[in-house]
Scaffold this motif. Sequence first.
Motif, PDB file in Angstrom:
ATOM      1  N   SER A 197       0.836  -1.190   0.000  1.00  0.00           N
ATOM      2  CA  SER A 197       0.000   0.000   0.000  1.00  0.00           C
ATOM      3  C   SER A 197       0.878   1.249   0.000  1.00  0.00           C
ATOM      4  N   THR A 198       0.299   2.344  -0.508  1.00  0.00           N
ATOM      5  CA  THR A 198       1.090   3.576  -0.583  1.00  0.00           C
ATOM      6  C   THR A 198       1.163   4.259   0.776  1.00  0.00           C
ATOM      7  N   GLU A 199       0.339   3.781   1.716  1.00  0.00           N
ATOM      8  CA  GLU A 199       0.386   4.318   3.073  1.00  0.00           C
ATOM      9  C   GLU A 199       1.807   4.183   3.641  1.00  0.00           C
ATOM     10  N   TYR A 200       2.508   3.212   3.076  1.00  0.00           N
ATOM     11  CA  TYR A 200       3.865   2.931   3.439  1.00  0.00           C
ATOM     12  C   TYR A 200       4.740   4.193   3.408  1.00  0.00           C
ATOM     13  N   LEU A 201       4.412   5.064   2.457  1.00  0.00           N
ATOM     14  CA  LEU A 201       5.237   6.255   2.297  1.00  0.00           C
ATOM     15  C   LEU A 201       4.760   7.417   3.159  1.00  0.00           C
ATOM     16  N   SER A 202       3.607   7.256   3.789  1.00  0.00           N
ATOM     17  CA  SER A 202       3.066   8.360   4.552  1.00  0.00           C
ATOM     18  C   SER A 202       3.468   8.207   6.012  1.00  0.00           C
ATOM     19  N   ALA A 261       9.070 -13.040   6.301  1.00  0.00           N
ATOM     20  CA  ALA A 261       8.397 -14.230   6.848  1.00  0.00           C
ATOM     21  C   ALA A 261       6.952 -13.883   7.214  1.00  0.00           C
ATOM     22  N   ILE A 262       6.755 -12.682   7.726  1.00  0.00           N
ATOM     23  CA  ILE A 262       5.394 -12.249   8.094  1.00  0.00           C
ATOM     24  C   ILE A 262       4.518 -12.204   6.834  1.00  0.00           C
ATOM     25  N   PRO A 310      12.281  -2.517   6.185  1.00  0.00           N
ATOM     26  CA  PRO A 310      11.083  -1.801   6.612  1.00  0.00           C
ATOM     27  C   PRO A 310       9.868  -2.740   6.556  1.00  0.00           C
ATOM     28  N   ILE A 311       9.001  -2.641   7.550  1.00  0.00           N
ATOM     29  CA  ILE A 311       7.778  -3.455   7.501  1.00  0.00           C
ATOM     30  C   ILE A 311       6.644  -2.553   7.001  1.00  0.00           C
ATOM     31  N   ASP A 312       5.924  -3.021   5.992  1.00  0.00           N
ATOM     32  CA  ASP A 312       4.829  -2.207   5.465  1.00  0.00           C
ATOM     33  C   ASP A 312       3.677  -2.238   6.465  1.00  0.00           C
ATOM     34  N   PRO A 313       2.953  -1.117   6.597  1.00  0.00           N
ATOM     35  CA  PRO A 313       1.921  -1.018   7.641  1.00  0.00           C
ATOM     36  C   PRO A 313       0.870  -2.125   7.591  1.00  0.00           C
ATOM     37  N   ASP A 314       0.519  -2.593   6.390  1.00  0.00           N
ATOM     38  CA  ASP A 314      -0.486  -3.663   6.311  1.00  0.00           C
ATOM     39  C   ASP A 314       0.004  -4.932   6.999  1.00  0.00           C
ATOM     40  N   SER A 315       1.249  -5.267   6.747  1.00  0.00           N
ATOM     41  CA  SER A 315       1.803  -6.477   7.364  1.00  0.00           C
ATOM     42  C   SER A 315       1.956  -6.281   8.867  1.00  0.00           C
ATOM     43  N   TRP A 316       2.333  -5.055   9.264  1.00  0.00           N
ATOM     44  CA  TRP A 316       2.444  -4.732  10.695  1.00  0.00           C
ATOM     45  C   TRP A 316       1.099  -4.986  11.371  1.00  0.00           C
ATOM     46  N   LYS A 317       0.013  -4.489  10.749  1.00  0.00           N
ATOM     47  CA  LYS A 317      -1.325  -4.606  11.365  1.00  0.00           C
ATOM     48  C   LYS A 317      -1.767  -6.063  11.428  1.00  0.00           C
ATOM     49  N   SER A 354       4.384   4.254  22.331  1.00  0.00           N
ATOM     50  CA  SER A 354       3.300   3.883  21.417  1.00  0.00           C
ATOM     51  C   SER A 354       3.869   3.667  20.025  1.00  0.00           C
ATOM     52  N   SER A 355       3.257   2.746  19.284  1.00  0.00           N
ATOM     53  CA  SER A 355       3.779   2.433  17.952  1.00  0.00           C
ATOM     54  C   SER A 355       2.990   3.117  16.846  1.00  0.00           C
ATOM     55  N   LYS A 356       3.646   3.232  15.694  1.00  0.00           N
ATOM     56  CA  LYS A 356       2.952   3.605  14.460  1.00  0.00           C
ATOM     57  C   LYS A 356       3.390   2.569  13.442  1.00  0.00           C
ATOM     58  N   PRO A 357       2.453   1.854  12.837  1.00  0.00           N
ATOM     59  CA  PRO A 357       2.839   0.800  11.888  1.00  0.00           C
ATOM     60  C   PRO A 357       3.733   1.341  10.774  1.00  0.00           C
ATOM     61  N   GLY A 358       4.905   0.770  10.629  1.00  0.00           N
ATOM     62  CA  GLY A 358       5.829   1.200   9.575  1.00  0.00           C
ATOM     63  C   GLY A 358       6.946   2.079  10.091  1.00  0.00           C
TER      64      GLY A 358
END
Length: 656
Positions: free
Chosen positions: A2-7, A369-370, A398-405, A440-444
């Motif tokens: 997802s492009t959220e990765y860059l935000s 792996a995730i 870098p972990i993309d936010p979708d995979s993080w979630k 606190s975390s932020k995915p990515g």
Amino acid sequence: MSTEYLSTEAKLYPVPKRLLDPSLSPTPHINSIEQYKKLYDESIKNPIGFWGKIARETLTWVTPFQTVFSGGFEHGNIAWFLEGRLNAAYNCVDRHAIKNSDKVAIIYEADEPGQDRKITYGELLRDVCRFANVLKAHGVKKGDIVTIYMPMTPEAVVAFLACARLGAVHSVVFAGFSAESLRGRIQDASSKFVITADESRRGGKTINIKNIVDDALKECSTVERVFIFRRTSSEVSIITPRDVWWHEEIEKYRPYCSPEIVNAEDPLFLLYTSGSTGKPKGILHTTAGYLLSAATTFKYVFDYHEGDTFACMADIGWVTGHTYIIYGPLACGGTTILFESTPLYPTPSRYWEVVAKHKITHFYTAPTAIRLLRRFGREHIDCHDLSSLRIIGSVGEPIDPDSWKWYNEVVGRNVCSVIDTYWQTETGSTIISPLPCAISSKPGSATLPFFGIDLAVLDSTTGGEIKTTEAEGVLAIRQPWPSIARTIYNDHNRYFNTYLKPYKGYYFTGDSVTRDRDGYYWIRGRVDDVINVSGHRLSTAEIESALIFHPSVAEAAVIGVPDDLTGQSIQAFVTLKPNCSTDVNDLILQVRKVIGPFAAPKKIYIVSDLPKTRSGKIMRRILRKIICDEIDQLGDLSTLSDPNLINILVDKVNNS
Ligand code: 6R9
């Protein structure tokens, strides 16, 4: 992806309440952002007081240090804990065995399910001592470099620690590397000793690694002795008197060996890693500083407590395995999992069966792996009891936010802390990561720096520091921390030129970064010619030289292309010599042979010419744009020598 990765506009994920509830979880070492900030500020303003105290409390010294730290980035003469003397194996084994010899140090989860084995601190001490005596009897002494090329077995851990016990320097080579890569590393280190096994087992497959070692040693005149651990008992060739069997040798020696006391700055290990040129660099870590940061990050970043069972799924051949399978957990007297298999063997449930069986509290793996397990679906996970898990981590890219979630929800069931840990072979231990019960975390985003890590975002063109909170540039560090690599073996000049010279007074990471308005760091990826495939670090130049080694190849250009599964994938463009022919499979085989199977390009295009500047430099950025279907963004082409080539290359890529 997802492009959220860059935000950087991400939702904040607070620390799960369960981790702060004393009836459900151990009392955290650091339990609030205020406590983190206070200690962090202290670590930056007064590094001498901060690290001096932690070093005295964490490690057992034979001779106390007087000087916490000296030297710096300007001259590349960094040294920590001068005058201090200690032994790393004593710190990782003896002192825990003395306290409680029955405590489990290692849980070995063998390739075949059901063949697990537990090794206590008492047993580990005996095994390490016996094998150290073997090494000693064959001439290994303080300062000798011992190459370890072994499968993920407890004997590999014994081999690491037996070297450390003698003050010998281990150089572990990931057992997926080819004979040629192994040879290069043995030659560079002039290593006289190799520790290996007959065969390795992984994912149900057997690999005769002794054959690979024999092949590698054909041109290694320095090697006097090869120690072979019997993993599968199959027939292997023995070259006498060079080769000796582990199981026969250990019968000869007693299970105690006094530790060789070394200086804080004596080397503990070399670990070869890829840089921007074709030649791998032997990153050198020293004893006290490395061990201290390994133990300290293990305690705070993973919020480790007595009774926890820690699982880092990396291979011991990478820095992650060194620091978070072996040195961090064992220095803290913890229980560490040694996982020999793959996430898919015999089924995609393997990880979760292991978590449930051993009641694992910490699970640490790589985004690749995730993403892989995510593709197989949550049904492989939901049927297992993962309630023992408290902290789940990610490392390597870098972990993309979708995979993080997905990781947070499906593996962590929204009640675990997810920690994205950023670091490098050169940093020795994690340098940016949330503290699981405080930040606190932020995915990515890897969030905030660890204690003592003084980050700076630099403008890559001017080299100046960007002082505003929100910043974009390259990531650098202002002051040394205990586990920063001290040199590149036999090439201090390269160390200086790679890390310290690009931005005077700073350590340069080679990564680009964004700092958001909350001061959180978002690693964007390498700015040099290093590519990251499934968390494996490779240099484009290294793969190009492997290709050029092929008799038919004239030129090669290798690029890293974004890939949904592996983060980046390797693609190559190759031109052939006149009147030569070959096929793509042969070229892929060539890379597998020279570097190892994990470096095999996903695609190779055989083309008539490569885009070059008028001065003859290959323009890899053009190739990258063509592959990524971004030919409308080719940028400045004024230096391109043959503009007609673009259309030919586009056709080639589209029709392949
Ligand atoms: C520990 C390890 C180092 C390079 C590093 C960076 C990338 C590692 C990351 C990450 C984003 C993370 N990297 N962890 N990028 N987020 N959490 O992987 O060491 O093999 O030396 O690789 O990996 O590009 O510079 P190493």
